[in-house]
Design a protein around this motif. Structure first.
Motif, PDB file in Angstrom:
ATOM      1  N   TYR A   1       0.845  -1.200   0.000  1.00 59.66           N
ATOM      2  CA  TYR A   1       0.000   0.000   0.000  1.00 59.66           C
ATOM      3  C   TYR A   1       0.877   1.246   0.000  1.00 59.66           C
ATOM      4  O   TYR A   1       2.103   1.176   0.170  1.00 59.66           O
ATOM      5  N   HIS A   2       0.260   2.382  -0.178  1.00 61.52           N
ATOM      6  CA  HIS A   2       0.951   3.677  -0.140  1.00 61.52           C
ATOM      7  C   HIS A   2      -0.097   4.774   0.020  1.00 61.52           C
ATOM      8  O   HIS A   2      -1.265   4.588  -0.361  1.00 61.52           O
ATOM      9  N   PRO A   3       0.285   5.920   0.577  1.00 58.97           N
ATOM     10  CA  PRO A   3      -0.695   6.979   0.843  1.00 58.97           C
ATOM     11  C   PRO A   3      -1.185   7.722  -0.395  1.00 58.97           C
ATOM     12  O   PRO A   3      -2.130   8.512  -0.281  1.00 58.97           O
ATOM     13  N   ASN A   4      -0.547   7.512  -1.537  1.00 59.74           N
ATOM     14  CA  ASN A   4      -1.039   8.210  -2.730  1.00 59.74           C
ATOM     15  C   ASN A   4      -2.085   7.383  -3.475  1.00 59.74           C
ATOM     16  O   ASN A   4      -2.131   6.166  -3.398  1.00 59.74           O
ATOM     17  N   GLU A   5      -2.938   8.105  -4.197  1.00 58.79           N
ATOM     18  CA  GLU A   5      -3.921   7.487  -5.087  1.00 58.79           C
ATOM     19  C   GLU A   5      -3.202   6.918  -6.308  1.00 58.79           C
ATOM     20  O   GLU A   5      -2.204   7.477  -6.764  1.00 58.79           O
ATOM     21  N   LEU A   6      -3.711   5.814  -6.836  1.00 58.67           N
ATOM     22  CA  LEU A   6      -3.075   5.132  -7.969  1.00 58.67           C
ATOM     23  C   LEU A   6      -4.097   4.882  -9.073  1.00 58.67           C
ATOM     24  O   LEU A   6      -5.186   4.368  -8.813  1.00 58.67           O
ATOM     25  N   LEU A   7      -3.725   5.239 -10.305  1.00 58.54           N
ATOM     26  CA  LEU A   7      -4.552   4.998 -11.487  1.00 58.54           C
ATOM     27  C   LEU A   7      -3.834   3.969 -12.364  1.00 58.54           C
ATOM     28  O   LEU A   7      -2.639   4.109 -12.643  1.00 58.54           O
TER      29      LEU A   7
ATOM     30  N   PRO B   1      -6.119   5.891  -1.838  1.00 55.06           N
ATOM     31  CA  PRO B   1      -4.973   5.993  -0.928  1.00 55.06           C
ATOM     32  C   PRO B   1      -5.038   4.942   0.184  1.00 55.06           C
ATOM     33  O   PRO B   1      -6.093   4.705   0.780  1.00 55.06           O
ATOM     34  N   ASN B   2      -3.908   4.294   0.415  1.00 55.92           N
ATOM     35  CA  ASN B   2      -3.716   3.298   1.486  1.00 55.92           C
ATOM     36  C   ASN B   2      -4.478   1.991   1.273  1.00 55.92           C
ATOM     37  O   ASN B   2      -4.456   1.119   2.151  1.00 55.92           O
TER      38      ASN B   2
ATOM     39  N   GLY C   1       4.354  21.009  -0.822  1.00 60.70           N
ATOM     40  CA  GLY C   1       5.419  20.488  -1.662  1.00 60.70           C
ATOM     41  C   GLY C   1       5.266  18.998  -1.870  1.00 60.70           C
ATOM     42  O   GLY C   1       4.654  18.309  -1.061  1.00 60.70           O
ATOM     43  N   PRO C   2       5.813  18.453  -2.973  1.00 58.58           N
ATOM     44  CA  PRO C   2       5.703  17.011  -3.246  1.00 58.58           C
ATOM     45  C   PRO C   2       6.619  16.210  -2.342  1.00 58.58           C
ATOM     46  O   PRO C   2       7.607  16.713  -1.808  1.00 58.58           O
TER      47      PRO C   2
ATOM     48  N   THR D   1       1.853  13.326  -3.452  1.00 57.61           N
ATOM     49  CA  THR D   1       1.802  13.545  -2.010  1.00 57.61           C
ATOM     50  C   THR D   1       2.700  12.560  -1.268  1.00 57.61           C
ATOM     51  O   THR D   1       2.982  12.740  -0.082  1.00 57.61           O
ATOM     52  N   TRP D   2       3.119  11.509  -1.941  1.00 56.32           N
ATOM     53  CA  TRP D   2       4.029  10.487  -1.410  1.00 56.32           C
ATOM     54  C   TRP D   2       4.936  10.097  -2.543  1.00 56.32           C
ATOM     55  O   TRP D   2       4.675  10.436  -3.710  1.00 56.32           O
TER      56      TRP D   2
END
Length: 270
Positions: A48-54, A83-84, A266-267, A106-107
């Motif tokens: 998983y990761h905190p950013n959204e994925l397409l 996210p997550n 910031g990114p 964002t991550w």
């Protein structure tokens, strides 16, 4: 330059301790734009990761898991991973796999194992390369995993039967809005043009079929299959195509919510 092709970029191993994926990375201000590539029968472990994925496959099939929902995803189906959300993407045994892979910034681009706590800072590509070089991965961080497994809605959107299916009679523009970004599929069989003084959001287009004349700022090109167009937020752009050469392309864009987060904070590091 606003025009790219993935083969012009070096492929990197994104998360070598969790996945076989290799990908070129095009970095915008708000989005990472990638083409994940995996050999038959290989792929990622649950992570998983905190950013959204397409995700949008352009070659092969995905054995996909999002939360607890397991499916075989073919070309023409879009996957929106919140996210997550716990997920895994593996190539089926019958061929190579390649899919458009877009994350918000964002991550970082690197994920963490499903049972691992998020580190204080996003893992970097340099850290991933160190795993490739040394074969060593740091011990799991202390704390509880933030992976979401239960209660995730349906994340799969079948937009086409296949990328090669004939065009329908009418113009079709479909957008699917996520929390921080959106995915669009444009089918333009009858000729089409747009002209914008300033792009409202950051955008990337990937040409699936056909060709069109495209201008971003002062740069112009006739784009065709496999070409990528990067449109920074605020840039002037225009494009046109004819009925004699119908066009199908995949689009992604940031949204105001993501832009506010990045502009204020910031990114994350890649």
């Amino acid at each position: 330059m606003p025009f790219h092709r993935f083969e012009e970029y070096e492929k990197v191993k994104l998360t070598p301790h969790l996945s076989t994926a290799e990908s070129p990375i095009i970095e915008g201000k708000y989005l990472y734009y990638c083409l994940n590539q995996k050999r038959p029968g290989t792929g990622s472990e649950l992570h998983y990761h905190p950013n959204e994925l397409l995700i949008f496959p352009i070659l092969g099939k995905i054995n996909a898991v999002v939360g607890k929902d397991r499916r075989v995803v073919e070309k023409g189906t879009f996957v929106l991973v919140p996210p997550n959300a716990r997920h895994s993407m593996k190539a089926t045994e019958d061929g190579n796999l390649a899919y458009l892979y877009i994350k918000d910034q964002t991550w970082g681009i690197v994920g963490v194992a499903e049972d691992e706590a998020l580190p204080d800072e996003a893992p970097t590509i340099e850290y991933s390369q160190s795993i490739v070089d040394t074969g060593e991965h740091a011990e799991k961080g202390e704390g509880e995993s933030e992976a979401i497994i239960e209660g995730i809605p349906d994340c799969y959107y079948k937009l086409l039967e296949s990328l090669e299916e004939p065009f329908k009679a009418g113009t079709s523009i479909t957008w699917i809005e996520g929390e921080r970004s959106a995915f669009g599929l444009f089918e333009l069989p009858n000729g089409y043009e747009e002209d914008h003084e300033a792009s409202e959001h950051e955008q990337f287009y990937y040409v699936l079929q056909g060709s069109m004349d495209f201008t971003v700022g002062n740069d112009s090109k006739q784009v065709t299959n496999g070409d990528i167009i990067e449109i920074p937020k605020g840039s002037r752009y225009k494009y046109s195509c004819t009925k004699d050469d119908p066009v199908r392309f995949a689009a992604v864009r940031s949204n105001a919510h993501l832009e506010e987060i990045i502009d204020n904070q910031g990114p994350a590091l890649a």
